[in-house]
Design an enzyme around this catalytic site. Structure first.
Site, PDB file in Angstrom:
ATOM      1  N   ARG A 163     -46.246  64.199-115.689  1.00 45.93           N
ATOM      2  CA  ARG A 163     -45.677  63.562-116.872  1.00 45.93           C
ATOM      3  C   ARG A 163     -45.264  62.134-116.527  1.00 45.93           C
ATOM      4  NH1 ARG A 163     -47.728  66.945-119.313  1.00 45.93           N
ATOM      5  NH2 ARG A 163     -46.942  68.337-120.943  1.00 45.93           N
TER       6      ARG A 163
ATOM      7  N   GLU B  56     -48.145  56.642-123.861  1.00 45.18           N
ATOM      8  CA  GLU B  56     -49.443  57.323-123.929  1.00 45.18           C
ATOM      9  C   GLU B  56     -50.031  57.193-125.326  1.00 45.18           C
ATOM     10  OE1 GLU B  56     -49.275  61.271-122.294  1.00 45.18           O
ATOM     11  OE2 GLU B  56     -49.072  60.483-120.268  1.00 45.18           O
TER      12      GLU B  56
ATOM     13  N   HIS C 106     -54.165  60.670-119.711  1.00 43.49           N
ATOM     14  CA  HIS C 106     -53.733  62.075-119.758  1.00 43.49           C
ATOM     15  C   HIS C 106     -54.907  63.002-120.075  1.00 43.49           C
ATOM     16  CE1 HIS C 106     -49.730  64.430-120.250  1.00 43.49           C
ATOM     17  NE2 HIS C 106     -50.643  65.163-119.635  1.00 43.49           N
TER      18      HIS C 106
END
Length: 324
Positions: free
Chosen positions: A247, A276, A297
């Site tokens: 994360r 993100e 991601h």
């Protein structure tokens, strides 16, 4: 069907039309997972007319990337369960759910292999300077004599977080690179990973100083935010590689940028960022270092992982509702 993907199935078996619970699906799920979910539930998706009433009527939700805020929870008087595609539940207000007794059902382990393979890909790409070489090569030919890299064979792989993904990373590096594994986890029992030769560290600092590659696999919490900051990076080997596929926020990005600009570390591979998807505007200073590789991601962005996680979310929700 893609190789390696099996048809989803449930040990509980399909429901009859009369007994099917209604589930509102807030996000796009793989079509095969939706087909499967329809054998267990009355499925209502965003394109359906009834979807506009999900807050008033939903007892159960299936989500993938949507935020479920405290205000959302407050506006859902009938909500009792949320099936979450993927392991991360940081986009769901967990306190609001806990106060109402709303069950959150995520899917740990479903994408472990896929994320672990990306960790290895990032580590190898950083080690061999792939971004630097390909970037230079787009401008003019690059003589091989100007290229330099690291080998990961028999190096020490440091792993923080000994869950499903961390374990799979250890298995790949141990089996494929004859690597030494040193790992830390504050919560896992002492006998975890008994099948993998490794050193169980007593602290994060013990991993930092030994690792040639440091890979982080913990959730983002108040305790883990900024776990890897300037001081920790300075403690690492000067040619170490830092990987974050967990994360954004676990590694302090400003500190990483500073440390790299000062010549610390060989490089970094980041699949997770505080913003993100990451933008050039925010990460220009970090990305100026060509031994930094950023991806948006994508650890679980494989057809196998998406179907496995989606199917697990459906199964988990069905099994929970069936017990009520």
């Amino acid at each position: 069907m893609a190789p390696g993907i099996t048809e989803p199935s449930s040990s509980a078996g399909p429901s009859t039309a009369e007994s099917k619970p209604t589930v509102y699906v807030l996000d796009t799920f793989p079509p095969k997972a939706i087909e499967y979910a329809k054998t267990l539930f009355n499925i209502i998706q965003p394109q359906d007319e009834e979807f506009k009433n999900w807050r008033q009527n939903a007892r159960a939700l299936l989500i993938r990337g949507s935020y479920v805020t405290a205000d959302d929870i407050a506006s859902c008087p009938n909500l009792i369960a949320i099936g979450k595609h993927g392991v991360g539940i940081d986009k769901i207000n967990q306190d609001a759910c806990a106060q109402r007794g709303i069950k959150i059902l995520n899917t740990p382990g479903a994408n472990a292999r896929d994320v672990a393979e990306l960790v290895v890909a990032l580590a190898l790409s950083v080690a061999r300077g792939i971004r630097s070489i390909t970037t230079r090569q787009m401008l003019k030919p690059v003589p091989k004599e100007t290229c330099n890299g690291l080998t990961l064979y028999q190096k020490t792989i440091g792993i923080i977080g000994m869950g499903n993904i961390g374990r799979t990373v250890a298995e790949i590096f141990r089996g494929g690179f004859d690597a030494n594994i040193v790992a830390y986890d504050a919560y896992m029992p002492e006998d975890v990973w008994s099948h993998i030769p490794h050193t169980r560290a007593k602290s994060v600092d013990e991993v930092l100083v030994q690792a040639d590659v440091l890979s982080v696999h913990v959730p983002l919490t108040a305790e883990t935010r900024d776990m890897i900051s300037y001081e920790q990076i300075r403690a690492m080997k000067p040619d170490a590689i830092l990987i974050n596929a967990a994360r954004g926020g676990i590694i302090n990005e400003a500190d990483l940028t500073k440390a790299l600009s000062e010549g610390y570390l060989w490089g970094a591979g980041l699949d997770c960022h505080e913003q993100e998807p990451p933008s050039h505007e925010k990460y220009e200073a970090l990305w100026k270092n060509l031994n930094v590789i950023s991806t948006p991601h994508i650890g679980a962005a494989t057809s196998r992982a998406q179907l496995a996680s989606a199917t697990a979310a459906v199964d988990n929700l069905y099994q929970y509702l069936s017990k009520l």
